[in-house]
Design a protein around this motif. Structure first.
Motif, PDB file in Angstrom:
ATOM      1  N   PHE A  20       0.826  -1.215   0.000  1.00  0.00           N
ATOM      2  CA  PHE A  20       0.000   0.000   0.000  1.00  0.00           C
ATOM      3  C   PHE A  20       0.856   1.258   0.000  1.00  0.00           C
ATOM      4  CE2 PHE A  20      -3.504   2.711   1.767  1.00  0.00           C
ATOM      5  CZ  PHE A  20      -4.342   2.543   0.683  1.00  0.00           C
ATOM      6  N   GLN A  21       1.775   1.370   0.951  1.00  0.00           N
ATOM      7  CA  GLN A  21       2.629   2.558   1.030  1.00  0.00           C
ATOM      8  C   GLN A  21       3.857   2.226   1.855  1.00  0.00           C
ATOM      9  OE1 GLN A  21       2.162   6.023  -0.234  1.00  0.00           O
ATOM     10  NE2 GLN A  21       4.340   5.740   0.228  1.00  0.00           N
ATOM     11  N   ASP A  22       5.001   2.428   1.239  1.00  0.00           N
ATOM     12  CA  ASP A  22       6.279   2.197   1.922  1.00  0.00           C
ATOM     13  C   ASP A  22       6.787   3.530   2.463  1.00  0.00           C
ATOM     14  OD1 ASP A  22       8.936   1.558   2.568  1.00  0.00           O
ATOM     15  OD2 ASP A  22       9.581   1.611   0.468  1.00  0.00           O
ATOM     16  N   THR A  23       7.030   3.594   3.772  1.00  0.00           N
ATOM     17  CA  THR A  23       7.633   4.831   4.305  1.00  0.00           C
ATOM     18  C   THR A  23       9.088   4.620   4.711  1.00  0.00           C
ATOM     19  OG1 THR A  23       6.852   4.344   6.544  1.00  0.00           O
ATOM     20  CG2 THR A  23       5.473   5.801   5.207  1.00  0.00           C
ATOM     21  N   SER A  24       9.494   3.358   4.930  1.00  0.00           N
ATOM     22  CA  SER A  24      10.864   3.134   5.421  1.00  0.00           C
ATOM     23  C   SER A  24      11.872   3.126   4.281  1.00  0.00           C
ATOM     24  CB  SER A  24      10.930   1.810   6.177  1.00  0.00           C
ATOM     25  OG  SER A  24      10.733   0.749   5.259  1.00  0.00           O
ATOM     26  N   GLY A  25      11.402   2.935   3.054  1.00  0.00           N
ATOM     27  CA  GLY A  25      12.312   2.963   1.911  1.00  0.00           C
ATOM     28  C   GLY A  25      12.897   1.611   1.564  1.00  0.00           C
ATOM     29  N   GLY A  27      11.164  -0.726   0.107  1.00  0.00           N
ATOM     30  CA  GLY A  27      10.408  -1.292  -1.018  1.00  0.00           C
ATOM     31  C   GLY A  27       9.214  -2.115  -0.585  1.00  0.00           C
ATOM     32  N   ILE A  28       8.961  -2.150   0.722  1.00  0.00           N
ATOM     33  CA  ILE A  28       7.826  -2.923   1.255  1.00  0.00           C
ATOM     34  C   ILE A  28       6.931  -1.976   2.050  1.00  0.00           C
ATOM     35  CG2 ILE A  28       7.179  -4.787   2.843  1.00  0.00           C
ATOM     36  CD1 ILE A  28       9.842  -6.126   2.138  1.00  0.00           C
ATOM     37  N   GLY A  29       5.654  -2.031   1.788  1.00  0.00           N
ATOM     38  CA  GLY A  29       4.709  -1.163   2.487  1.00  0.00           C
ATOM     39  C   GLY A  29       4.718  -1.430   3.983  1.00  0.00           C
ATOM     40  N   ASP A  30       4.213  -0.489   4.752  1.00  0.00           N
ATOM     41  CA  ASP A  30       4.274  -0.641   6.212  1.00  0.00           C
ATOM     42  C   ASP A  30       3.089   0.062   6.872  1.00  0.00           C
ATOM     43  OD1 ASP A  30       5.178   2.083   6.003  1.00  0.00           O
ATOM     44  OD2 ASP A  30       7.198   1.310   5.650  1.00  0.00           O
ATOM     45  N   LEU A  31       2.995  -0.108   8.203  1.00  0.00           N
ATOM     46  CA  LEU A  31       1.850   0.476   8.921  1.00  0.00           C
ATOM     47  C   LEU A  31       1.879   2.007   8.892  1.00  0.00           C
ATOM     48  CD1 LEU A  31       1.411  -1.931  11.994  1.00  0.00           C
ATOM     49  CD2 LEU A  31       0.328  -2.033   9.750  1.00  0.00           C
ATOM     50  N   PRO A  32       3.057   2.651   9.113  1.00  0.00           N
ATOM     51  CA  PRO A  32       3.034   4.114   8.973  1.00  0.00           C
ATOM     52  C   PRO A  32       2.590   4.535   7.570  1.00  0.00           C
ATOM     53  CG  PRO A  32       5.047   3.411  10.089  1.00  0.00           C
ATOM     54  CD  PRO A  32       4.355   2.159   9.608  1.00  0.00           C
ATOM     55  N   GLY A  33       2.864   3.693   6.593  1.00  0.00           N
ATOM     56  CA  GLY A  33       2.416   3.988   5.229  1.00  0.00           C
ATOM     57  C   GLY A  33       0.894   4.027   5.153  1.00  0.00           C
ATOM     58  N   ILE A  34       0.257   3.024   5.738  1.00  0.00           N
ATOM     59  CA  ILE A  34      -1.220   3.026   5.723  1.00  0.00           C
ATOM     60  C   ILE A  34      -1.718   4.256   6.485  1.00  0.00           C
ATOM     61  CG2 ILE A  34      -3.319   1.764   6.347  1.00  0.00           C
ATOM     62  CD1 ILE A  34      -1.670  -0.837   6.124  1.00  0.00           C
ATOM     63  N   ALA A  35      -1.058   4.539   7.634  1.00  0.00           N
ATOM     64  CA  ALA A  35      -1.483   5.697   8.438  1.00  0.00           C
ATOM     65  C   ALA A  35      -1.370   6.988   7.614  1.00  0.00           C
ATOM     66  CB  ALA A  35      -0.648   5.789   9.710  1.00  0.00           C
ATOM     67  N   SER A  36      -0.353   7.057   6.770  1.00  0.00           N
ATOM     68  CA  SER A  36      -0.154   8.290   6.002  1.00  0.00           C
ATOM     69  C   SER A  36      -1.190   8.456   4.888  1.00  0.00           C
ATOM     70  CB  SER A  36       1.263   8.320   5.412  1.00  0.00           C
ATOM     71  OG  SER A  36       1.345   7.410   4.319  1.00  0.00           O
ATOM     72  N   ARG A  37      -1.926   7.412   4.613  1.00  0.00           N
ATOM     73  CA  ARG A  37      -2.934   7.486   3.538  1.00  0.00           C
ATOM     74  C   ARG A  37      -4.365   7.470   4.079  1.00  0.00           C
ATOM     75  NH1 ARG A  37      -0.511   9.471  -0.983  1.00  0.00           N
ATOM     76  NH2 ARG A  37       1.376   8.307  -1.487  1.00  0.00           N
ATOM     77  N   SER A 410       6.981   4.460  -2.700  1.00  0.00           N
ATOM     78  CA  SER A 410       8.143   4.490  -1.799  1.00  0.00           C
ATOM     79  C   SER A 410       8.705   5.896  -1.759  1.00  0.00           C
ATOM     80  CB  SER A 410       9.249   3.582  -2.352  1.00  0.00           C
ATOM     81  OG  SER A 410       8.899   2.241  -2.262  1.00  0.00           O
ATOM     82  N   PRO A 411       9.412   6.235  -0.681  1.00  0.00           N
ATOM     83  CA  PRO A 411      10.065   7.550  -0.665  1.00  0.00           C
ATOM     84  C   PRO A 411      11.218   7.595  -1.666  1.00  0.00           C
ATOM     85  CG  PRO A 411      10.651   6.287   1.293  1.00  0.00           C
ATOM     86  CD  PRO A 411       9.645   5.465   0.550  1.00  0.00           C
ATOM     87  N   LYS A 412      11.585   8.806  -2.053  1.00  0.00           N
ATOM     88  CA  LYS A 412      12.646   8.999  -3.046  1.00  0.00           C
ATOM     89  C   LYS A 412      13.916   8.262  -2.629  1.00  0.00           C
ATOM     90  CE  LYS A 412      13.818  12.683  -6.144  1.00  0.00           C
ATOM     91  NZ  LYS A 412      15.238  12.843  -6.217  1.00  0.00           N
ATOM     92  N   GLY A 413      14.524   7.585  -3.583  1.00  0.00           N
ATOM     93  CA  GLY A 413      15.786   6.892  -3.300  1.00  0.00           C
ATOM     94  C   GLY A 413      15.607   5.517  -2.687  1.00  0.00           C
ATOM     95  N   ALA A 414      14.362   5.080  -2.512  1.00  0.00           N
ATOM     96  CA  ALA A 414      14.108   3.781  -1.859  1.00  0.00           C
ATOM     97  C   ALA A 414      14.532   2.622  -2.766  1.00  0.00           C
ATOM     98  CB  ALA A 414      12.622   3.650  -1.545  1.00  0.00           C
TER      99      ALA A 414
END
Ligand code: NOJ
Length: 525
Positions: A20-25, A27-37, A410-414
């Motif tokens: 769904f959304q990767d925040t750690s970079g 390449g794998i989505g994570d819980l903060p990613g879901i929270a950010s959406r 993913s964030p830039k550079g991930a």
């Protein structure tokens, strides 16, 4: 105030957390990613409840459906604080959070199984299903794994087989041992105590097995299956390894546990059963699962009559006071845009959001993300690797948010996303769809917004009405609304009258008496 519960009137949206959304970079989505959406889900889209596929500690042999600790968060997905933040964020926006509960099997790396396999006399030996080999050394019975090969794995150290209905790294728990139920209920309470609003029960009808472990008989005639191809597994009647009547007392206990909480907690079970009566049995006397998932439209030929018949069968089978549910896509089945054809996506959206009962949407279907072809030898999915053509990677590709790096996943550079994006992501993403007033995403938004204010759609009765060939039409709430869906690529005279409230064309040119190609209408009478 509505006399119905949130889970009756609401719409569920499934997120596959890896995608769904990767925040750690990484390449794998994570819980903060879901929270950010969450603003996207609550405001842009307007759904009511989020179901998150497993995020628990796991060796990821089946991408989280192999749980190594039922009360933790895998570091890949974040921390317990991240979970709390997500839950608070969901609640702050007036939504509900549904977590995946995987009772049939744990990971072989779960400490219970590590103990269980350590010796024949370990106190946890009986927490899993262990049996001696047959005299010739072969598995105890003919049960097959849903992912290919025998459903038994031999343990050299203790000289017995353990039951594993999916991969060898997913050992079936022995729910006939009361200690297992107690431990699993304790772990479930851990989440309920933290305030999760509901559970999606993984392969709910698999949990109790025949105590005698009898051989399954071979199928005679055409196998009745609602699921995708499972190869040799489909050649057996699964009389003894799933659908056992003893599941019912278990779900009554699960329901009693849920019902001991305030506010109300909800359950929706993954039940693939083609026999309607047996399927409906999982409602019990409305004292088992709140909803069994109804997968009948997932593998339905995409025609008005096939769909109409299945909806009628579901309506007929559901016990008095029971509530229907519908789903078209999920993380196990090929993407609907590829199955039905993209031109059918608007009517598919209207169908799902206007039938009586709870719709579950799968992330990315609001953009018509297509199935990505990934050859068997490149599949990460264990089922895809074992049975060519059954891979599920293609429906789990990353969500496509915008035109930035990796589609904003993913964030830039991930690192590269764990699965490739679909090729058309530069044009098929949330930002692009929002710019286009007639996009599928804007249709979903319009339908969800309409549904939110329409008691008729939320709870009115369903009745199919006559329509010309190629059109599926039905009314809701004794005729307050008519929904008409054109499955053909030509205009159809349908002769309805009234006020067009929503057209899938999202324009001002709709007429209730005549449907344009692939047009769907909600008509107020
Ligand atoms: C059903 C889940 O939806 C699927 O993804 C998983 O592989 C099996 N259950 C085993 O847990």
């Amino acid at each position: 105030m509505s006399k119905h519960s949130w889970w009756q009137t609401g719409v569920i949206y499934q997120t596959y957390p890896r995608s769904f959304q990767d925040t750690s970079g990484n390449g794998i989505g994570d819980l903060p990613g879901i929270a950010s959406r969450l603003d996207y889900l609550a405001d842009t889209l307007g759904i009511d409840a989020i179901w998150i596929s497993p995020f628990y500690p796991s060796p990821m042999a089946d991408f989280g459906y192999d749980v190594a600790d039922y009360t933790g968060v895998d570091p890949l997905f974040g921390t317990m604080d991240d979970f709390e933040d997500l839950l608070n964020g969901v609640h702050a926006r007036g939504m509900k959070l549904i977590i995946d509960w995987v009772p049939n099997h744990s990971s072989d790396e779960h400490r219970w199984f590590v103990e269980s396999r350590s010796s024949r006399d370990n106190p946890k030996r009986d927490w899993y299903v262990w049996r001696d080999p047959k005299p010739d050394g072969s598995p105890p019975n003919n049960w097959l794994s849903a992912f290919g090969g025998p459903a038994w794995s031999f343990d050299e150290h203790t000289g017995q087989y353990y039951l594993c209905t999916f991969t060898k790294k997913q050992a079936d728990l022995n729910w006939r041992n009361p200690e297992v139920q107690e431990a699993m209920f304790d772990d479930l309470s851990f989440w309920l105590d933290r305030g999760v609003d509901g559970i999606r029960v993984d392969v709910a009808h698999f949990v109790m097995k025949d105590p005698l472990l009898r051989d399954n008989p071979p199928v005679t005639g055409t196998p009745a299956t609602l699921a995708r191809n499972h190869g040799d597994y489909d050649r057996y009647e699964h009389l003894y390894d799933k659908g056992h009547p003893d599941n019912h007392p278990l779900y009554r206990d699960v329901r009693a546990l849920l019902d001991s909480y305030r506010p109300e907690r909800f359950s929706i079970g993954e039940i693939h059963i083609a026999d309607w009566e047996e399927w409906a049995g999982y409602y019990g006397n409305l004292d088992e699962l709140h909803l069994p998932f109804n997968f009948s439209l997932v593998h339905c030929p995409w025609t008005p009559d096939d769909i109409g018949r299945r909806v009628a069968a579901a309506e007929e089978a559901i016990p008095e006071g029971g509530w229907p549910s519908y789903v078209l896509g999920n993380h196990d089945d090929p993407r609907i845009a590829t199955r039905f054809g993209e031109e059918h996506m608007p009517i598919a959206a209207m169908l799902l959001l206007t039938l009586r009962g709870v719709p579950t949407l799968y992330y990315g279907d609001e953009l018509a993300i297509p199935q990505r072809f990934i050859p068997a030898e490149q599949q990460l999915d264990p089922h895809g690797r074992s049975l060519s053509g059954s891979g599920r990677d293609g429906c789990r590709t990353p969500m496509q948010w915008d035109n930035s790096f990796h589609a904003g996943f993913s964030p830039k550079g991930a690192a590269s996303p764990w699965l490739p994006l679909t090729d058309d992501w530069p044009d098929r993403n949330v930002a692009k769809h929002l710019e286009n007033p007639r996009s599928l995403l804007n249709l979903y938004r319009a339908l969800l917004a309409y549904r939110k204010t329409s008691a008729v759609l939320q709870s009115g009765d369903y009745r199919r009405v006559d329509a010309p060939a190629g059109c599926l039409a039905y009314t809701r709430d004794g005729g307050a609304l008519t929904i008409a869906l054109n499955f053909t690529d030509t205009e159809l005279d349908v002769g309805f009258s009234g006020n067009v409230a929503v057209t899938t064309y999202l324009d001002g040119d709709a007429a209730p008496a005549r449907l344009r190609p692939h047009e769907g209408l909600i008509i107020e009478n």
